[in-house]
Design a protein around this motif. Structure first.
Motif, short mmCIF file in Angstrom:
data_model
loop_
_atom_site.label_atom_id
_atom_site.label_comp_id
_atom_site.label_asym_id
_atom_site.label_seq_id
_atom_site.Cartn_x
_atom_site.Cartn_y
_atom_site.Cartn_z
N VAL A 64 0.81 -1.22 0.00
CA VAL A 64 0.00 0.00 0.00
C VAL A 64 0.84 1.27 0.00
O VAL A 64 0.30 2.38 -0.11
CB VAL A 64 -0.97 0.04 1.20
N LYS A 65 2.14 1.13 0.11
CA LYS A 65 3.02 2.29 0.20
C LYS A 65 2.87 3.15 -1.06
O LYS A 65 2.88 2.65 -2.18
CB LYS A 65 4.46 1.82 0.37
N GLY A 66 2.71 4.45 -0.85
CA GLY A 66 2.53 5.36 -1.96
C GLY A 66 1.08 5.54 -2.38
O GLY A 66 0.77 6.46 -3.15
N ARG A 67 0.19 4.69 -1.88
CA ARG A 67 -1.23 4.80 -2.23
C ARG A 67 -2.08 5.15 -1.00
O ARG A 67 -3.09 5.86 -1.13
CB ARG A 67 -1.73 3.48 -2.82
N PHE A 68 -1.72 4.62 0.16
CA PHE A 68 -2.48 4.85 1.38
C PHE A 68 -1.72 5.82 2.30
O PHE A 68 -0.49 5.83 2.33
CB PHE A 68 -2.68 3.54 2.14
N THR A 69 -2.48 6.61 3.07
CA THR A 69 -1.90 7.53 4.03
C THR A 69 -2.65 7.43 5.36
O THR A 69 -3.88 7.59 5.38
CB THR A 69 -1.96 8.98 3.53
#
Length: 124
Positions: A64-69
């Motif tokens: 999810v890195k780069g898509r979720f915060t």
């Protein structure tokens, strides 16, 4: 005791976005991290993201890195998970969790408190 209530799940097309919320009450100041996990049918619960309460350091699963915060509003006592660029493989029940221990924030058994979960379904 800490109580957690998730909201914001739903059905979205691939490439779309959702924002999950985790409303908290109780002794949240005593928790090490606030985190999100997810569980798809027939699969084990997996780590998604975490936020360390003391300094705001964030951690993400590679998927999810780069898509979720992940974020936290201290005034409202509410955590958020902003999910962009959703994929069908993101389909799962998403859980908010509080607690955790240093060195094991990605391990579900290290958490003391869980919400009831919110369903996220991504169609292709």
């Amino acid at each position: 005791q800490v109580q957690l209530v998730e909201s914001g799940g739903g059905l979205v097309q691939a490439g779309g976005s959702l924002r999950l919320s985790c409303a908290t009450s109780g002794r949240t100041f005593s928790t090490y991290v606030m985190s999100w996990f997810r569980q798809a049918p027939g699969k084990e619960r997996e780590f998604v993201a975490a936020l360390r309460r003391s300094d705001g350091t964030t951690y993400y699963a590679d998927s999810v890195k780069g898509r979720f915060t992940i974020s936290w509003d201290n005034a409202k006592g509410t955590g958020f998970l902003q999910m962009n660029g959703l994929k069908p493989e993101d389909t799962a029940v998403y859980y908010c969790a509080a607690g955790g221990r240093p060195g094991s924030i990605r391990v579900p058994t290290s958490y003391n408190y869980w919400g009831q979960g919110t369903q996220v379904t991504v169609s292709s």
